[in-house]
Design a protein around this motif. Sequence first.
Motif, mmCIF file in Angstrom:
data_model
loop_
_atom_site.group_PDB
_atom_site.id
_atom_site.type_symbol
_atom_site.label_atom_id
_atom_site.label_comp_id
_atom_site.label_asym_id
_atom_site.label_seq_id
_atom_site.Cartn_x
_atom_site.Cartn_y
_atom_site.Cartn_z
ATOM 1 N N LEU A 14 0.522 -9.862 11.251
ATOM 2 C CA LEU A 14 -0.280 -9.718 10.034
ATOM 3 C C LEU A 14 -0.143 -8.291 9.523
ATOM 4 C CD1 LEU A 14 -2.357 -10.734 7.996
ATOM 5 C CD2 LEU A 14 -4.165 -10.189 9.641
ATOM 6 N N GLU A 15 0.580 -8.127 8.450
ATOM 7 C CA GLU A 15 0.795 -6.810 7.850
ATOM 8 C C GLU A 15 -0.229 -6.605 6.741
ATOM 9 O OE1 GLU A 15 4.801 -6.203 6.612
ATOM 10 O OE2 GLU A 15 5.644 -6.519 8.623
ATOM 11 N N ARG A 16 -1.141 -5.654 6.961
ATOM 12 C CA ARG A 16 -2.184 -5.361 5.980
ATOM 13 C C ARG A 16 -1.793 -4.101 5.218
ATOM 14 N NH1 ARG A 16 -7.049 -8.354 6.490
ATOM 15 N NH2 ARG A 16 -7.441 -7.291 4.543
ATOM 16 N N ARG A 17 -1.190 -4.282 4.087
ATOM 17 C CA ARG A 17 -0.797 -3.138 3.261
ATOM 18 C C ARG A 17 -1.866 -2.771 2.239
ATOM 19 N NH1 ARG A 17 5.504 -5.097 2.348
ATOM 20 N NH2 ARG A 17 6.073 -4.991 4.560
ATOM 21 N N LEU A 77 -1.603 -6.925 14.444
ATOM 22 C CA LEU A 77 -2.010 -6.251 13.213
ATOM 23 C C LEU A 77 -1.104 -5.051 12.992
ATOM 24 C CD1 LEU A 77 -5.916 -6.159 13.230
ATOM 25 C CD2 LEU A 77 -4.411 -7.628 11.912
ATOM 26 N N ALA A 78 -0.453 -5.008 11.842
ATOM 27 C CA ALA A 78 0.383 -3.874 11.457
ATOM 28 C C ALA A 78 -0.246 -3.265 10.214
ATOM 29 C CB ALA A 78 1.816 -4.327 11.182
ATOM 30 N N ASN A 79 -0.749 -2.046 10.329
ATOM 31 C CA ASN A 79 -1.540 -1.448 9.266
ATOM 32 C C ASN A 79 -0.789 -0.337 8.552
ATOM 33 O OD1 ASN A 79 -3.768 -3.070 9.962
ATOM 34 N ND2 ASN A 79 -4.308 -1.663 11.596
ATOM 35 N N GLY A 80 -1.250 -0.025 7.348
ATOM 36 C CA GLY A 80 -0.695 1.081 6.587
ATOM 37 C C GLY A 80 0.450 0.644 5.699
ATOM 38 N N ILE A 81 0.846 1.545 4.795
ATOM 39 C CA ILE A 81 1.917 1.226 3.857
ATOM 40 C C ILE A 81 3.229 0.973 4.579
ATOM 41 C CG2 ILE A 81 3.241 2.115 1.897
ATOM 42 C CD1 ILE A 81 0.769 3.661 1.054
ATOM 43 N N ASP A 82 3.512 1.760 5.632
ATOM 44 C CA ASP A 82 4.753 1.569 6.373
ATOM 45 C C ASP A 82 4.602 0.605 7.540
ATOM 46 O OD1 ASP A 82 3.108 3.092 7.894
ATOM 47 O OD2 ASP A 82 4.499 4.771 8.180
ATOM 48 N N CYS A 83 3.366 0.159 7.825
ATOM 49 C CA CYS A 83 3.086 -0.835 8.872
ATOM 50 C C CYS A 83 3.647 -0.404 10.228
ATOM 51 C CB CYS A 83 3.646 -2.213 8.473
ATOM 52 S SG CYS A 83 2.812 -2.939 7.062
ATOM 53 N N VAL A 91 2.037 -11.194 5.104
ATOM 54 C CA VAL A 91 2.013 -9.875 4.468
ATOM 55 C C VAL A 91 0.988 -9.893 3.339
ATOM 56 C CG1 VAL A 91 3.341 -8.091 3.303
ATOM 57 C CG2 VAL A 91 4.445 -9.540 5.024
ATOM 58 N N ILE A 92 0.008 -9.023 3.419
ATOM 59 C CA ILE A 92 -0.996 -8.875 2.356
ATOM 60 C C ILE A 92 -0.784 -7.515 1.709
ATOM 61 C CG2 ILE A 92 -3.452 -8.716 1.816
ATOM 62 C CD1 ILE A 92 -4.012 -10.590 4.106
ATOM 63 N N THR A 93 -0.520 -7.524 0.429
ATOM 64 C CA THR A 93 -0.238 -6.290 -0.312
ATOM 65 C C THR A 93 -1.284 -6.103 -1.393
ATOM 66 O OG1 THR A 93 2.126 -6.573 0.049
ATOM 67 C CG2 THR A 93 1.469 -5.038 -1.674
ATOM 68 N N ARG A 94 -1.767 -4.895 -1.488
ATOM 69 C CA ARG A 94 -2.664 -4.542 -2.584
ATOM 70 C C ARG A 94 -2.357 -3.118 -2.996
ATOM 71 N NH1 ARG A 94 -9.311 -4.646 -2.677
ATOM 72 N NH2 ARG A 94 -9.550 -4.320 -4.898
#
Length: 579
Positions: free
Chosen positions: A112-115, A146-152, A236-239
């Motif tokens: 789960l990539e939370r961008r 969980l992969a966080n941040g813009i660069d994940c 991938v969730i992008t905001r």
Amino acid sequence: MIILTVIMGFIALIALAMPDLVLLGLFLIVPGIILMVAPTAFLYMASATAIRWLLPARTGVKATVLAFCTAGVFAALVAYPFRWIGEREYRASIQEDVVCASPLKLEGNIRLERRDVLHWKRGQTEQCDELCAALLLVPGVKSVTLANGIDCQHETTWKLVPRGSVPNTRLKPIDPEQIFQHYPAEEDADRLGGTRIHEFHQARREQLAAEWNLRLATRQTLVARDVAVAPHTTIVITRSKQDSKPAVERIEVLGQSGRTLFRRSLVEHSVVNSPPYIAFHPSMSNSRFAIGRTKYSTGSRRERFDPIAELIENVEGLRQTPSEDAPRLVKQRLVEALGNVASDSDGLELAVPWIVGLGYQTPSDKDAEIVHRIVANLRVPDVGEALRRIYPKTIPLRYRSILVQRIIAQQTHAEDRTYFASLLSKMPPGTFADMTAEEWQVINDPSLRGDSAAFIERLADLRKPGVQPMLEILQHAVQTMPKWHQRKPVVQAVCRGLARLGPDANEALPMIRSSFEQQRCPITNSAGDALAWRIAMARMGLSIEELPHPPSWKEPAIAKMRDQVSRRLAKYDPEAGLW
């Protein structure tokens, strides 16, 4: 033409300087419209006037028309590159939606990539949120990375394992019941109405929270590791919302090969209008003018995009139906654990979450009895934060000895000690007229007293015998705590205690007055502190005319101080204290 331009410039200046006046003028229609268009009209009229000045005077009306046309064309040409760049950025941000014919089935390891991490609450970036928790409950899912941040680049893998297979980590998801906020609002509108909808949603949240608490206390353990595993599916969730850039909100589900299984997006962008104008943005609190823009959007007008809601609609097993019996089972197991004094029952882990589940309201008599048993059971740690929800300022008298035991217990945090001491300090007058050995331990032990300073005030219940202990505590604080923020709670508690005693504390006046009149006063740090001590000294028997003050004060300042003390004394309530 020049005169008209000057007049329009004056009106534009008024509009720009007082945009709220434009909003007020709109109620009168014509004045508001004039003020609203004045900035744009002035820019075009000023440009046309400058161009007209360059043309021959004999051309007359034709030159004026030509000047306005030239000004409009020139403004459009200046704005066109910005419009073109904005439209190109908007088109580049669009990705075609991918719709799945049937709900997706997730299995194995999920990434789960939370961008959109910049929009989270502080401190939640590395914790398992409601979506992470919901994914862990999907049948077939083994883990969620969980992969966080813009660069994940920061990765944490969460997994539910059988209880007892690993040491108890006491980890738990953050508010897993918040997943219901992403469910369609109209879901139950057909069968429920009004307050029944609110009650239904509240009950469902309580049921899921109880289900998670019961799961982690009896069947499974949540573990987290800072390692990533090879994913079978990636979400991938992008905001992305940056000034002057397209706002992109997107949810994507990618297969193991990288193929897009599902995609849904909302892209919005405000592009500079050509020809340009100055737009008025009305608001009851912050009306303003800005360069006029055209809004482009891949969705409908004012559409709100919720990526988690999109995921719930298109992933099989993600929609949850908690057990209606979960809250009852939690309460039953908790009561059994509280009655089991032979060992540290796992059910005691349910205690603090159960209190939190009561919300911010006064509990029923039966629930209040369970809360009392929980606080009295020292096997349950860290009850302070949960207890604040139902007893924020005062607590029943029967908690007296329990709170003292909590203060003395080594595992109690300093913040909780301060809270417990505050509750003790607000108990009815005379409660501590006969102090127990444990209460004297809190008073006499400097390591406990520092965190429990509010309790020092209750030495006033002893009347005259309480004066000397308060003076010794004050002297110890002045001598051992060089910084004001360290001794402030103790100094203020002693001040309140002496004020409560009033004339019974008359013997303390010489020491207090001597400390107060020192050049570098150790018992005050502000005008408020000085006022509090003057009120205390007046309560202790010093006349208002004798209250100490700096020698540099003039008569008006002295009179003002005395009047202020007199007014505060007239409405002084010993039970309320000074602050």
